[in-house]
Structures are given as C-alpha cells and as structure tokens.
Design a protein around this motif. Structure first.
Motif, mmCIF file in Angstrom:
data_model
loop_
_atom_site.group_PDB
_atom_site.id
_atom_site.type_symbol
_atom_site.label_atom_id
_atom_site.label_comp_id
_atom_site.label_asym_id
_atom_site.label_seq_id
_atom_site.Cartn_x
_atom_site.Cartn_y
_atom_site.Cartn_z
ATOM 1 N N MET A 121 -15.743 -3.041 3.389
ATOM 2 C CA MET A 121 -14.693 -3.992 3.725
ATOM 3 C C MET A 121 -14.934 -5.364 3.084
ATOM 4 S SD MET A 121 -12.541 -2.278 5.591
ATOM 5 C CE MET A 121 -11.525 -3.551 6.310
ATOM 6 N N TYR A 122 -15.999 -5.519 2.313
ATOM 7 C CA TYR A 122 -16.269 -6.793 1.641
ATOM 8 C C TYR A 122 -17.001 -6.514 0.339
ATOM 9 C CZ TYR A 122 -21.101 -6.388 3.276
ATOM 10 O OH TYR A 122 -22.376 -5.948 3.510
ATOM 11 N N ARG A 123 -17.109 -7.527 -0.504
ATOM 12 C CA ARG A 123 -17.850 -7.439 -1.757
ATOM 13 C C ARG A 123 -18.802 -8.619 -1.829
ATOM 14 N NH1 ARG A 123 -15.178 -3.430 -1.471
ATOM 15 N NH2 ARG A 123 -13.992 -2.373 -3.115
ATOM 16 N N LEU A 124 -20.049 -8.374 -2.225
ATOM 17 C CA LEU A 124 -21.031 -9.461 -2.317
ATOM 18 C C LEU A 124 -20.670 -10.446 -3.424
ATOM 19 C CD1 LEU A 124 -24.379 -7.503 -1.855
ATOM 20 C CD2 LEU A 124 -23.233 -8.971 -0.192
ATOM 21 N N TRP B 78 -12.418 5.579 -0.560
ATOM 22 C CA TRP B 78 -12.757 4.509 -1.505
ATOM 23 C C TRP B 78 -11.500 3.919 -2.148
ATOM 24 C CZ3 TRP B 78 -11.929 3.529 -6.634
ATOM 25 C CH2 TRP B 78 -12.672 2.481 -7.191
ATOM 26 N N VAL B 79 -10.550 4.771 -2.536
ATOM 27 C CA VAL B 79 -9.321 4.291 -3.174
ATOM 28 C C VAL B 79 -8.528 3.413 -2.207
ATOM 29 C CG1 VAL B 79 -7.087 5.027 -4.086
ATOM 30 C CG2 VAL B 79 -9.164 6.180 -4.827
ATOM 31 N N ILE B 80 -8.417 3.835 -0.953
ATOM 32 C CA ILE B 80 -7.645 3.063 0.023
ATOM 33 C C ILE B 80 -8.314 1.725 0.299
ATOM 34 C CG2 ILE B 80 -6.921 3.006 2.437
ATOM 35 C CD1 ILE B 80 -6.416 6.020 2.224
ATOM 36 N N GLN B 81 -9.612 1.727 0.530
ATOM 37 C CA GLN B 81 -10.297 0.463 0.802
ATOM 38 C C GLN B 81 -10.307 -0.447 -0.421
ATOM 39 O OE1 GLN B 81 -14.035 2.166 2.779
ATOM 40 N NE2 GLN B 81 -13.528 0.469 4.142
ATOM 41 N N ASN B 82 -10.353 0.145 -1.603
ATOM 42 C CA ASN B 82 -10.282 -0.677 -2.818
ATOM 43 C C ASN B 82 -8.913 -1.327 -2.963
ATOM 44 O OD1 ASN B 82 -11.996 -1.368 -5.211
ATOM 45 N ND2 ASN B 82 -10.208 -0.571 -6.298
ATOM 46 N N VAL C 176 0.842 -1.203 0.000
ATOM 47 C CA VAL C 176 0.000 0.000 0.000
ATOM 48 C C VAL C 176 0.872 1.245 0.000
ATOM 49 C CG1 VAL C 176 -1.816 1.232 1.226
ATOM 50 C CG2 VAL C 176 -1.825 -1.261 1.191
ATOM 51 N N GLY C 177 1.948 1.240 0.795
ATOM 52 C CA GLY C 177 2.965 2.284 0.731
ATOM 53 C C GLY C 177 2.566 3.587 1.390
ATOM 54 N N SER C 178 3.234 4.669 0.971
ATOM 55 C CA SER C 178 2.988 6.012 1.494
ATOM 56 C C SER C 178 3.340 7.037 0.421
ATOM 57 C CB SER C 178 3.816 6.264 2.765
ATOM 58 O OG SER C 178 5.207 6.170 2.480
ATOM 59 N N TRP C 179 2.804 8.247 0.595
ATOM 60 C CA TRP C 179 3.019 9.318 -0.387
ATOM 61 C C TRP C 179 2.599 10.639 0.229
ATOM 62 C CZ3 TRP C 179 -0.193 12.888 -2.757
ATOM 63 C CH2 TRP C 179 0.316 13.541 -3.887
ATOM 64 N N ASP C 180 3.237 11.739 -0.204
ATOM 65 C CA ASP C 180 2.772 13.071 0.184
ATOM 66 C C ASP C 180 3.063 14.045 -0.941
ATOM 67 O OD1 ASP C 180 5.345 14.748 0.852
ATOM 68 O OD2 ASP C 180 5.656 12.815 1.825
ATOM 69 N N PHE D 126 -8.885 -4.257 -0.721
ATOM 70 C CA PHE D 126 -9.606 -5.368 -1.339
ATOM 71 C C PHE D 126 -8.744 -6.041 -2.408
ATOM 72 C CE2 PHE D 126 -12.589 -6.974 -4.589
ATOM 73 C CZ PHE D 126 -13.253 -7.910 -3.819
ATOM 74 N N ARG D 127 -7.943 -5.239 -3.100
ATOM 75 C CA ARG D 127 -7.067 -5.812 -4.120
ATOM 76 C C ARG D 127 -6.001 -6.702 -3.503
ATOM 77 N NH1 ARG D 127 -2.846 -4.550 -7.619
ATOM 78 N NH2 ARG D 127 -2.120 -2.892 -6.257
ATOM 79 N N LEU D 128 -5.575 -6.405 -2.265
ATOM 80 C CA LEU D 128 -4.644 -7.296 -1.578
ATOM 81 C C LEU D 128 -5.254 -8.684 -1.392
ATOM 82 C CD1 LEU D 128 -3.309 -4.960 1.274
ATOM 83 C CD2 LEU D 128 -2.042 -5.698 -0.738
#
Length: 504
Positions: A499-502, A394-398, A328-332, A401-403
């Motif tokens: 945190m989940y997908r149906l 949304w981007v972070i939680q997505n 996931v990393g970090s950025w500024d 989910f990709r992990l």
C-alpha cells in the motif's frame, strides 16, 4: 511480472497536473427548502445542459411525519417511505426481522388479505416494492399519476393496519432459506458480506441483512411485530413522492389516508415515548483485518479488499472517491474485444481491464465505493484462478498507487463523464429518483440537486484525485476477505506493505 511492470512504467511516463478548485453549495429559504446550482466561470459542459429538475418541496404533517415532493410533469408517480429500521437496528433476538419485513410488509392487513391487496394493485396497474438495508428500510409504490389517491389508500392501510401472522412467516421462512442457499453459490456476495462484517466487527454495521440460518429458523411473528411497532412510528417515517403529483395533492392524500390520530394525540418530540423509539446514532469502528475461508473445491478464488472512507460525512471527498472508483473500473470475461465501453480488451480505457484481458489475469473484477452516513468502504473485488492471485492483486494495488502519483487528466475526464451520466439517468425513472432522494436525505441529511452534482464533478481534476487517493488509499491498512482456493494469496503483511512505496 517483469513484462507487466515494464509496460506500467511506459504508461506512467507522462504526468499532467492542474489546479483543483473546491466550491461549496447549498442554501435554504423559508419553510420550503431547495438548493440551486451556482454558475461558474470557466469551461463547464454541465452549464449548457437543460436539466428537467424542479426544486424539492418539504412539509411536515400534524402527526410529525415529514413529506418530500419532487414534482415533474409525468404520467407516473412513485410514493415511498424510508424508516431508520435496518439490520443494524435489530436486537440480538430480532436478527432477520428487517429481512422478514421486506417479504411480509405487503402481505396482509386487518382490512385486506393478500388477494385483496393484489386485486387493488391490478385495478390501478400499480407495483409495490420493499428493500431492507444495513441502516434503513424502504418501501414504495408506483402507479399512474391519476390513481395516486388509491395508492395512498392502500399504503395507509398497510402502515396503520398491517399485521404479521405466523402462517405467512412460516411461508417466507422457506423462501429466505432458499435465498441463503443461492447466496452460498455466489462467491462475490459471500466475500462482500464477509468484508463488511470483519471491517466493522463488534459494531452495529457488522450485522448483515441476511443473518445466520439458525436465527431465521427461530424468528417468530411476535418478534417481527415488535420490531415493526418499535420503528414504524409517524415521527420516524418520511414520505418521498416523485413524478407527476404536486405537494398539495400528496399532503391532502396523506392527511386523508395515513394520519389516523388526532393532533392532540400525536406524540410530542420531548415525550418519553418518542425518545424511546428514536434510533441511536450510527455505531462503527473500522478494523484493518484479514479473513480467509479456504475451500479448494471451489474453481475460482474470490477476494475483496477495501480501505475506510468518510462516507457522506465529507461529501466533497465522496465525489472524488466515486470518480476514483470509476477510473479503476470493472471488467469480466463475458466482455468481448469489441464490446460496450464497459467491455474489455485493448479497447478498454481502464488499465486493470487491459491487463486482465491481455494477460488472462482474472475472470472478473469490480471496483466499489460503499458509503454510509459517517463511514464507507472503497476497494475492489476480483475472482481469478488460484495461481494468479498474486499477479492480480499486484495489478490492482499498482493501479491504486497510480491514482496517488500519475493519473492523467484524460482518465479523470472519462470517469467524470461516467459519473455525470449516472446522475442524469436518475431523472428518467421515478423509482430511481425516489431512491436517490431517500438515501441522500437519510445518510447525508440534505439533498443536492443533480445540477449541483454535475458542477462538482466538473471541478474534479487529476490533482484532486491524487490528493484524495493519497489521503484515503496510500499507506492505509486495508480489510481483506477471501473465499475459495486462496492458498496463493499473499499474507496480510505483504498486502499491507504494497500500500506504499519507499521511494515515493
């Protein structure tokens, strides 16, 4: 948002799967314990590395104090101590005692005042430091290896003859209150402190190192001295020496300058005195909860969310979670388009950083993995404009989910390489080596050699990250802390449902 999701679908179209092999390491021999890395068949870049690391040596002094030595041919030596005396061990009337100890432990003894301590350090070119944490307290000194005996003389005086006086407490009270004012201007430190407090509410881990202002104003020298006397016992302290000093020299210096009681007067492990001072086991209970402090005068909204992890209690899972954190990393925003590998823009490997740069989502985001002995927090902190809270979340939680579903081997290998680089960098500094050994022994109960860790990181593949993310991240209830103009942050039920997908 439609463009973001379409772009995400394109990036997730290819999946790479591989087998994950789990290995166990560790053995002990005789009175001195050490662990060696096993050789593996297969492709492992760590096997070709020549790691300048000697096995740890252990011994116990006649007063019950334990000694750990990591010898390395060096002109610099760090000698430190760790004690189970963190903020979680403070009683209600002692709130802030460990923080005051961090400021006052080197201030004065019965034999030396502050000026004499500073002059003794100047003569040998040494440095002293202390750090109060949630679950432990550390203090250390660094000197040229040839002056190690003088450092032990000074540290022995601090341990055996250290005192807390009211005048020094009053001086440091203003310093600590000023530190609290600086923390109040740092949104990241505010929400991260809130996050630990609410995630483990009504347990010992909820006690912050920085207590309430009223507790700092009311704390007295007698209370701090009582806290010191309760935990700074020989049988609770461990010496860790790293650098160019052997175990025999450390043992000799400790016997000469630290032990001030006869062998017969040392408390036995079964005595009532010893049992009264042994800290209780770590008390924790994770709570999935949402805490928001709305302040529209702030320019940016600061948000931190995290799920519970097993900490050092399951070390193999901890390695995989560390790799997942680096994925996931970090950025500024200070990172330019052609900046360092931790920079940003189209040249950054992290997906979240790529979105943050191209869509101006946030000013900063940082993935974190905080681990204690039997529990931990894995999550992400970010700061953004008030109208971009929903999109950034949304981007972070997505990405989380990709992990769980479609992380690639290339991304995992990049994160593994970053983890291995951090582990190897610990060998360059005697202070970093001291922290590594002290934290590992206290929270994990054992120490794994750097070579062992590199081999474990090499064995982590994409399917291991998917398994660990599905176990600890997917469909788990997070703890959320927010500060600033957070009216646009989705409510907790929506955060939980993301945190989940149906369809998964």
């Amino acid at each position: 948002m439609l463009g973001l999701r379409y772009y995400q679908r394109i990036r997730n179209c290819s999946k790479q799967w591989s087998k994950f092999r789990l290995f166990k390491f560790g053995s002990s021999c005789g009175n001195k314990y050490f662990w060696t890395a096993k050789r593996f068949h297969g492709n492992s870049n760590s096997q070709s590395l020549c790691i300048p690391e000697q096995p740890l040596e252990f011994c116990e002094l006649r007063n019950g104090m334990k000694v750990v030595c990591a010898y390395k041919s060096s002109d610099v030596t760090t000698v430190g101590f760790f004690v189970p005396a963190g903020s979680m061990h403070e009683k209600c009337k002692e709130r802030g005692a460990s923080l005051f100890m961090e400021h006052l432990i080197f201030r004065e003894t019965r034999c030396r005042d502050q000026l004499q301590i500073e002059q003794a350090l100047e003569e040998i070119g040494g440095k002293l430091g202390a750090l109060a944490m949630h679950d432990m307290f550390l203090f250390w000194g660094t000197v040229p290896s040839c002056d190690i005996e003088k450092l032990f003389n000074l540290l022995g005086d601090i341990i055996n003859n250290g005192i807390i006086v009211n005048d020094e407490v009053d001086k440091e009270r203003f310093t600590i209150l000023h530190e609290l004012q600086e923390i109040d201007m740092d949104g990241e430190r505010i929400v991260m402190d809130y996050l630990k407090n609410i995630a483990y509410q009504d347990t010992e881990l909820s006690k912050s190192v920085y207590p309430e202002t009223c507790a700092i104003k009311c704390l007295s020298a007698e209370t701090i001295s009582s806290f010191r006397d309760r935990f700074f016992k020989f049988n609770l302290m461990t010496i860790v020496c790293t650098g160019g000093t052997s175990l025999a020299t450390v043992n000799k210096c400790a016997e000469a300058y630290i032990i001030c009681c006869d062998e017969d007067s040392a408390p036995s492990p079964d005595s009532c005195e010893t049992q009264d001072h042994v800290p209780l086991p770590l008390s924790y209970r994770f709570s999935a909860i949402d805490m928001r402090h709305r302040d529209d005068d702030e320019k940016l909204a600061h948000v931190a969310l995290a799920v519970e992890t097993p900490g050092f209690g399951q070390i193999n899972d901890q390695y995989a979670l560390t790799v997942a954190k680096d994925i996931v990393g970090s950025w500024d925003v200070t990172c330019g388009k052609f900046s360092t590998p931790s920079g940003g823009g189209d040249n950054n490997a992290q997906s979240v950083a790529h979105y943050a740069f191209n869509y101006n989502l946030c000013h900063v985001y940082k993935s974190f993995n905080i681990a204690w002995a039997n529990t931990g927090l894995w999550g992400c902190y970010f700061a953004c404009d008030r109208m971009l809270l929903q999109d950034t979340l949304w981007v972070i939680q997505n990405e989380w989910f990709r992990l769980c579903t479609s992380i690639t081997e290339k991304e995992v290998q990049r994160a593994v390489n970053q983890c291995k680089t951090r582990e190897l960098a610990k060998l360059n500094s005697s202070i970093d080596r001291f922290f590594d050994i002290a934290v590992s022994l206290f929270r994990q109960g054992r120490y794994e050699q750097i070579s062992q860790r590199l081999c474990k990181y090499d064995e982590i593949k994409a399917n291991a990250i998917r398994d660990i993310a599905s176990k600890y991240i997917y469909d788990q209830c997070p703890a959320v802390a927010a500060f600033g103009p957070v009216e646009n942050l989705p409510d907790y039920t929506r955060i939980r449902s993301s945190m989940y997908r149906l369809r998964y």
